[in-house]
Design an enzyme around this catalytic site. Structure first.
Site, short mmCIF file in Angstrom:
data_model
loop_
_atom_site.label_atom_id
_atom_site.label_comp_id
_atom_site.label_asym_id
_atom_site.label_seq_id
_atom_site.Cartn_x
_atom_site.Cartn_y
_atom_site.Cartn_z
CE LYS A 22 -1.79 1.52 4.05
NZ LYS A 22 -1.47 2.94 4.36
CG ASN A 23 2.21 2.61 3.58
OD1 ASN A 23 1.04 2.89 3.29
ND2 ASN A 23 2.59 2.36 4.81
NE ARG A 92 0.13 12.24 7.13
CZ ARG A 92 0.49 13.39 7.63
NH1 ARG A 92 -0.41 14.20 8.13
NH2 ARG A 92 1.75 13.74 7.61
CB CYS A 116 -4.77 6.22 11.22
SG CYS A 116 -4.93 4.82 10.14
NE ARG A 121 -0.55 10.24 10.41
CZ ARG A 121 -0.92 9.22 9.63
NH1 ARG A 121 -2.07 8.65 9.84
NH2 ARG A 121 -0.18 8.83 8.63
N PRO A 122 0.40 16.37 11.67
CG PRO A 122 2.21 17.39 12.69
CD PRO A 122 1.31 16.20 12.81
CB ILE A 123 0.70 18.61 6.41
CG1 ILE A 123 -0.15 19.88 6.52
CG2 ILE A 123 -0.18 17.38 6.44
CD1 ILE A 123 -1.06 20.10 5.32
CG ASP A 124 5.13 20.70 10.66
OD1 ASP A 124 4.55 19.60 10.68
OD2 ASP A 124 6.20 20.90 11.25
CG LEU A 125 8.13 18.13 8.95
CD1 LEU A 125 8.59 16.72 9.36
CD2 LEU A 125 9.23 19.15 9.23
CG ASP A 305 2.99 1.35 9.59
OD1 ASP A 305 3.24 1.56 8.39
OD2 ASP A 305 2.65 2.26 10.37
CB ILE A 327 6.72 6.82 14.88
CG1 ILE A 327 8.02 6.01 14.81
CG2 ILE A 327 6.42 7.56 13.59
CD1 ILE A 327 9.25 6.82 14.51
NE ARG A 397 -7.51 3.99 5.37
CZ ARG A 397 -6.90 4.99 5.99
NH1 ARG A 397 -7.23 5.32 7.23
NH2 ARG A 397 -5.96 5.69 5.37
#
Ligand code: EPZ
Length: 434
Positions: A22-23, A92, A116, A121-125, A305, A327, A397
């Site tokens: 998936k990933n 995500r 999830c 789960r920020p997206i600043d990076l 995971d 993590i 998923r």
């Protein structure tokens, strides 16, 4: 009903093949936007997240179709700029499309990514990387808009390691003007697979798999064609199911060299395994050693995971084990549900202490996210009696046919196919909601 029923207590045995990752598939699908023509991903898993990403590509104007497990994406007319929160709220990894949209057409807009409930789960990076490449980004109350007059190569030093942000930087840099150096990159195998796919499309990338990736922007990319690699987390999940039931299984098409940290723990628990003619043969009949302390880490450390699936195994082993989740902030959701089955798990901040050994017993439990749901299935296979696992759609998923696979290994699993009756081995695959 969105549930499966599992009768536990039997050691798993038999052979299953590992699905595509998936990933790895999701960023490769996003990369396909960078070519105005047809790309194909072979052995692509038919899972909800892939169908969701497929729905996004179609919303942007792409045509997609399947030939068996080969996914074809014709992005000739995929010139849409907006991705609705219907899709981004579900998944995500939709956020990495921003880099692909900027690389393809200089602008993009998408709803804030969901996913999830395992952490903030920020997206600043992600946004940091795109701004370094010259994108103007407006963060609205409900969506993010980005635009540029052509991305410019840059030196980008990530303050923290992030798989998705590394992928974001790669997708933005491959068609940028000039050279980009990404530093403090994630080293997960999915990064290497993405770069291999992009090199096959004509991208100039080197250093992937290390912490510095060098990219020289090119004028354009040709169609991609690659086989999706085996899913290392699915393989690890099945090995956990084998360990929890003290079984003996054979994995066909196992990931090659991507599970070392997990296999080290599996061996410490008393599991045995060997590779033979492209298969991984596992004998978990000797599993019985607790793991006094284990910490999840970025690759090549123990993968976050597989933290919940391992927790389910440790609940079946006498003695005190401890897992530290380093993590994500909230990835012990499965603990409370496992305790309803008799597991003795205590969560203290980032640590979960498992006082294993008491027999697990069947109960009705609720999956809240993908890998926690897989952990409940694993525990149910080891438990006495019948367990009902609700929230099966979370598990779909990422796991293409977990019920069929575990049934093939001797598990007794039935799932509701939505018509109020239980059916074994049903092959019902739900397409993404359009
Ligand atoms: C990817 O998520 C995977 N998802 C996750 O798998 C996996 O758990 C994770 O990498 C870690 O290996 C996909 O590949 C689709 P991160 P991602 O960015 O990219 C923080 C599964 O079960 N962070 O490496 O979202 C973040 O909050 C899924 O298959 C920021 O602070 O993970 C986390 O604490 C779950 N700012 C840490 O970094 C950012 O901008 C690592 O997250 C981005 C991330």
């Amino acid at each position: 009903m969105d549930e499966i029923r599992i009768t536990g207590g039997r050691p798993l045995s038999g052979t299953v093949s590992v699905q595509g990752s998936k990933n790895a598939a999701l960023p490769m699908m996003a990369a396909s936007l960078l070519h105005r023509g047809v790309s194909v991903l072979k052995r692509c898993p038919k899972i909800a997240d892939v169908f969701c990403m497929e729905g996004i590509l179609k919303e942007l104007g792409a045509c997609t179709w399947w030939e068996g497990h080969d996914l074809y994406m014709d992005c000739t007319h995929a010139d849409g700029k907006e991705i609705s929160c219907v899709f981004t709220g579900k998944m995500r990894s939709s956020v990495i499309l921003l880099g692909a949209l900027l690389g393809r057409g200089g602008s993009g807009c998408l709803g804030y990514p969901g996913g999830c409930v395992i952490g903030r789960r920020p997206i600043d990076l992600h946004l940091y990387a795109l701004r370094k490449l010259g994108a103007e980004i407006a963060e609205g109350p409900f969506s993010i808009s980005a635009s540029c007059r052509g991305l410019m190569g840059a030196e980008i030093l990530f303050p923290n390691i992030s798989v998705g942000a590394t992928e974001q930087g790669i997708l933005g840099a491959v068609l940028a003007n000039g050279e980009t150096c990404l530093k403090n990159c994630a080293r997960e195998p999915e990064i290497k697979w993405l770069c291999r796919y992009l090199r096959g499309m004509g991208a100039d990338i080197r250093g992937d798999g290390g912490d510095c990736i060098y990219i020289r922007g090119v004028e354009g990319l040709k169609g991609g064609e690659m086989e999706v690699p085996p899913d290392r987390i699915v393989a690890g999940t099945y090995l956990c199911a084998c360990a929890a039931t003290r079984g003996k299984i054979v994995l066909e098409n196992p990931p090659d060299g991507e599970l070392d940290a997990f296999l080290e723990v599996y061996r410490k628990m008393g599991g045995q395994y060997k590779g033979k003619s492209g298969k991984l043969i596992a004998d978990a009949s000797g599993v019985g050693n607790p793991i006094p302390f284990l910490e999840t880490k970025v690759y090549p450390g123990f993968p976050t995971d597989l933290q919940s699936p391992l927790m389910a195994v440790l609940a079946t082993i006498s003695g005190e084990s401890c897992i530290r989740e380093s993590i994500f902030e909230a990835r012990f959701k499965a603990a409370a549900e496992l305790n309803r089955m008799g597991a003795g798990i205590t969560v203290e901040g980032h640590d979960a202490r498992i006082a294993g050994g008491a027999p697990l017993y069947g109960s009705t439990v609720y999956a809240e996210e993908l890998r926690g749901g897989a952990a409940l299935v694993i525990a149910a296979l080891a438990a006495r009696g019948e367990t009902v696992v609700r929230g099966y759609s979370y598990i779909c998923r990422g796991y293409e046919h977990i019920c069929e696979d575990l049934t093939a290994l001797g598990g007794i699993i039935m799932k509701d196919t939505g018509t109020n009756f239980y059916e074994k081995n049903s092959k019902s695959i739900k397409p993404a909601e359009d």
